[in-house]
Design a protein around this motif. Structure first.
Motif, short mmCIF file in Angstrom:
data_model
loop_
_atom_site.label_atom_id
_atom_site.label_comp_id
_atom_site.label_asym_id
_atom_site.label_seq_id
_atom_site.Cartn_x
_atom_site.Cartn_y
_atom_site.Cartn_z
N ALA A 172 18.75 5.64 8.87
CA ALA A 172 17.49 5.21 8.24
C ALA A 172 17.32 3.74 8.56
O ALA A 172 17.07 2.91 7.70
N HIS A 192 0.85 -1.20 0.00
CA HIS A 192 0.00 0.00 0.00
C HIS A 192 0.88 1.24 0.00
O HIS A 192 1.85 1.32 0.75
N ALA A 245 3.38 5.31 3.19
CA ALA A 245 2.46 6.45 3.16
C ALA A 245 3.11 7.73 3.66
O ALA A 245 2.50 8.80 3.61
N ALA A 281 27.34 -3.99 4.52
CA ALA A 281 28.25 -3.15 5.31
C ALA A 281 27.56 -2.78 6.62
O ALA A 281 27.08 -1.65 6.79
N PRO A 282 27.45 -3.72 7.55
CA PRO A 282 26.75 -3.45 8.81
C PRO A 282 27.48 -2.42 9.66
O PRO A 282 28.70 -2.49 9.81
C1 LIG Z 1 4.78 -7.20 6.68
C2 LIG Z 1 4.80 -5.70 6.52
C3 LIG Z 1 3.74 -5.07 5.87
C4 LIG Z 1 3.75 -3.69 5.70
N1 LIG Z 1 2.79 -3.10 4.93
C5 LIG Z 1 2.86 -1.78 4.66
C6 LIG Z 1 1.96 -1.20 3.75
O1 LIG Z 1 1.18 -1.89 3.10
N2 LIG Z 1 2.01 0.15 3.59
C7 LIG Z 1 2.91 0.93 4.27
O2 LIG Z 1 2.86 2.15 4.13
N3 LIG Z 1 3.82 0.38 5.10
C8 LIG Z 1 3.83 -0.95 5.29
N4 LIG Z 1 4.76 -1.52 6.09
C9 LIG Z 1 5.75 -0.65 6.75
C10 LIG Z 1 6.83 -0.19 5.77
O3 LIG Z 1 7.32 -1.27 5.03
C11 LIG Z 1 7.93 0.48 6.57
O4 LIG Z 1 7.38 1.56 7.30
C12 LIG Z 1 9.04 1.01 5.69
O5 LIG Z 1 9.48 0.03 4.79
C13 LIG Z 1 10.20 1.51 6.53
O6 LIG Z 1 11.26 1.81 5.65
P1 LIG Z 1 12.70 2.08 6.23
O7 LIG Z 1 13.59 2.29 5.07
O8 LIG Z 1 12.63 3.15 7.24
O9 LIG Z 1 13.06 0.75 7.02
P2 LIG Z 1 13.60 -0.71 6.44
O10 LIG Z 1 13.00 -0.95 5.12
O11 LIG Z 1 13.42 -1.66 7.51
O12 LIG Z 1 15.11 -0.37 6.17
C14 LIG Z 1 16.05 -0.25 7.21
C15 LIG Z 1 17.37 -0.72 6.62
O13 LIG Z 1 18.39 -0.41 7.54
C16 LIG Z 1 19.35 -1.44 7.50
N5 LIG Z 1 20.06 -1.39 8.77
C17 LIG Z 1 19.53 -1.41 10.01
N6 LIG Z 1 20.48 -1.33 10.94
C18 LIG Z 1 21.66 -1.24 10.26
C19 LIG Z 1 23.00 -1.14 10.66
N7 LIG Z 1 23.36 -1.12 11.95
N8 LIG Z 1 23.95 -1.07 9.70
C20 LIG Z 1 23.63 -1.07 8.39
N9 LIG Z 1 22.35 -1.17 7.96
C21 LIG Z 1 21.39 -1.27 8.89
C22 LIG Z 1 18.53 -2.71 7.32
O14 LIG Z 1 19.30 -3.76 6.77
C23 LIG Z 1 17.43 -2.23 6.39
O15 LIG Z 1 17.75 -2.49 5.03
C24 LIG Z 1 4.81 -2.90 6.26
C25 LIG Z 1 5.87 -3.53 6.88
C26 LIG Z 1 5.88 -4.93 7.01
C27 LIG Z 1 7.06 -5.59 7.68
#
Ligand SMILES: Cc1cc2nc3c(=O)[nH]c(=O)nc-3n(C[C@H](O)[C@H](O)[C@H](O)COP(=O)(O)OP(=O)(O)OC[C@H]3O[C@@H](n4cnc5c(N)ncnc54)[C@H](O)[C@@H]3O)c2cc1C
Length: 486
Positions: free
Chosen positions: A272, A88, A426, A241-242
């Motif tokens: 992020a 979504h 969103a 690259a953790p």
């Molecule tokens: C099952 C599920 C269904 C969902 N459905 C929806 C939906 O339909 N609509 C919606 O709006 N949202 C949905 N969400 C939520 C949405 O996916 C998240 O809010 C969004 O993807 C967050 O993005 P992000 O980049 O902040 O986090 P993430 O995508 O989690 O990215 C964080 C990244 O940081 C990296 N990372 C973390 N710590 C470290 C570190 N120490 N060193 C290096 N790298 C690191 C990780 O490997 C990861 O790749 C859903 C989530 C899930 C799990």
């Protein structure tokens, strides 16, 4: 303590499975040496947040024009929630008023009605932003725009829904910013119309609002590609690259520790890292909570294919959120109340869990049964139809139900964007566009609700609130249900 490298192998989502050919960015920069020179921006995390931020920083005139940006991910692009979600691209309707206005002590955001409406409108405008970018950048990510149908299945849910709808109508007459705005939103109460719109057994009321979906792994990868191709900024991505931690230097730079991969020195580091943030910023442990979440791909039988395929996205009270993919059936995931309310899972089986390597059998079974049991005329599934794949991902809840964005208090050069409470798609584009503006100008982007700003007072308030993680609401739809069943 760092949580990467993880001691397990993550489940694979439908999105990750269908975007791993030679044109994907898997393993990008995995073996490359990290830069020796001081860079301007290090973004930790290559999910939707990290990649969208890199995109905005690297546009002509952006904060990174003529500068160097390094993106580090512990694993691959979109290996976290962004590549595992429900697809979504828009949040909820006026139903969000309930958790946004509920007091902090009750697990809500404690916003005024006006500020709550502002957040809802922010999410709606984010959908327009993503759609415009997908079109202008010619992004091939199955972006679809149409209607979202929210289905109410209990009289109490329907009554609460109407109350919120009326409140929103009143607010739209007086709100200083949104006054007079005309929205293509409706509540449907006529039983025949509800049946037709929802196609759901037991539906008593339905909302129809604008909706959008996409293939999140392709979408996130596309924004990373655009950032890497920037002619304005030097953007590099290093997968696998953790980041184990970071330290501040006397000259104002920050050293980012990538353990075996080495160090990168930077003028700014932006986390992020969403659900994994507490491992690198322990002071945010009380406010950001990981939540393991399920999703599944169900291949529709012929009764729900072609012209009879679902025409809208869905959010069902104490049920699933669901989208129709263009070619593979439906992707659906349970709102936690669907699982807690039926006593399939206990809250402690999902809150605080940042492991996406396993699925819970009870959640998987419920997902396997949902479409067949709930959609009118779905019928029998033959071999190859029905539940095709089930996976988990980790979302990030914030104690006060709002994203956490901006300069981390007391940490010069350290920034964050995280905590979307399961609604990242969103929110993220508008949030990261705002953060990129702040990184360039030093000023908060007035288009982003000020309530999202990370402040010392907000962190302290979350700490003092001392809510047990199990009290956190998850969506407006399930807020009451969950509280009443626990
Ligand atoms: C099952 C599920 C269904 C969902 N459905 C929806 C939906 O339909 N609509 C919606 O709006 N949202 C949905 N969400 C939520 C949405 O996916 C998240 O809010 C969004 O993807 C967050 O993005 P992000 O980049 O902040 O986090 P993430 O995508 O989690 O990215 C964080 C990244 O940081 C990296 N990372 C973390 N710590 C470290 C570190 N120490 N060193 C290096 N790298 C690191 C990780 O490997 C990861 O790749 C859903 C989530 C899930 C799990």
């Amino acid at each position: 303590m760092p949580c990467f490298p993880q001691p397990y192998t993550s489940t694979v989502s439908h999105w990750q499975q269908t975007n791993r050919g030679s044109t994907s960015l898997w393993d990008h920069g995995r073996d490359a040496a990290l830069p020796m020179e001081v860079v301007d921006y290090v973004i930790v995390g290559a999910g939707a947040t990290g990649t969208a931020l890199a995109y905005y920083l690297s546009r002509p005139g952006g904060a990174a024009a003529g500068k160097k940006v390094v993106i580090l991910d512990a694993k691959d692009v979109a290996s976290g929630a962004s590549g595992r979600n429900g697809g979504h691209v828009v949040g909820q309707s006026w139903q969000l008023l309930t958790p946004l206005m509920a007091p902090l002590e009750e697990g809500g955001a404690g916003l005024s009605a006006e500020d709550a409406l502002d957040v809802i409108m922010f999410e709606q405008s984010n959908m327009d932003l993503v759609e415009n970018l997908v079109r202008s950048e010619r992004i091939d990510a199955d972006f679809w725009r149409g209607s979202r149908v929210e289905v109410l299945v209990t009289p109490e849910g329907a009554a609460g829904n109407l109350r919120n709808y009326e409140l929103m109508q009143r607010l739209l007459k007086t709100h200083p910013k949104h006054q007079g705005r005309v929205l293509d939103w409706e509540v449907v109460t006529d039983p025949a119309a509800v049946r037709k719109l929802s196609r759901t057994r037991g539906a008593v009321q339905a909302n129809r609002i604008p909706g959008a979906s996409w293939h999140p792994h392709k979408g996130v990868t596309a924004f990373l590609r655009l950032a890497l191709a920037s002619e304005t900024a030097d953007v590099r991505f290093y997968s696998w690259a953790p980041v184990a931690g970071f330290s501040s230097n006397a000259d104002g730079t920050v050293t980012v520790d990538c353990a075996a991969r080495g160090n990168v020195r930077t003028r700014n580091v932006i986390f992020a890292t969403n659900a994994y943030t507490q491992h690198v910023l322990p002071e945010l442990k009380d406010i950001l909570v990981p939540v393991q979440s399920h999703s599944a791909l169900v291949t529709s039988p012929a009764t729900y294919a072609g012209p009879r395929a679902l025409q809208t996205t869905f959010g069902v009270e104490a049920g699933p959120y669901l989208i129709q993919t263009p070619d593979s059936g439906v992707v659906l995931g349970p709102y936690p109340s669907a699982l807690f309310g039926r006593r399939l899972l206990k809250p402690e089986q999902v809150y605080g869990i940042d492991d996406d390597s396993f699925v819970q059998p009870a959640a998987k079974q419920w997902l396997a049964d949902y479409c067949r049991d709930s959609f009118v005329g779905w019928g029998q599934e033959t071999d190859g139809e029905g539940l095709t794949k089930c996976w988990t991902g980790v979302i990030c809840h914030s104690v006060d139900y709002l994203p956490i964005v901006g300069a981390v208090p007391g940490r010069p050069g350290v920034w964050i964007a995280a905590g979307y409470n399961g609604r990242g798609m969103a929110l993220i584009h508008s949030v990261t566009r705002g953060l990129a503006h702040q990184l360039k100008t030093g000023e908060w982007d007035a288009r982003v609700p000020r309530s999202f700003e990370v402040t010392g007072a907000r962190i302290q308030r979350a700490r003092e609130c001392a809510l047990h993680p199990l009290d956190y609401p998850v969506t407006g739809l399930e807020y009451r249900t969950m509280k009443s069943k626990m």
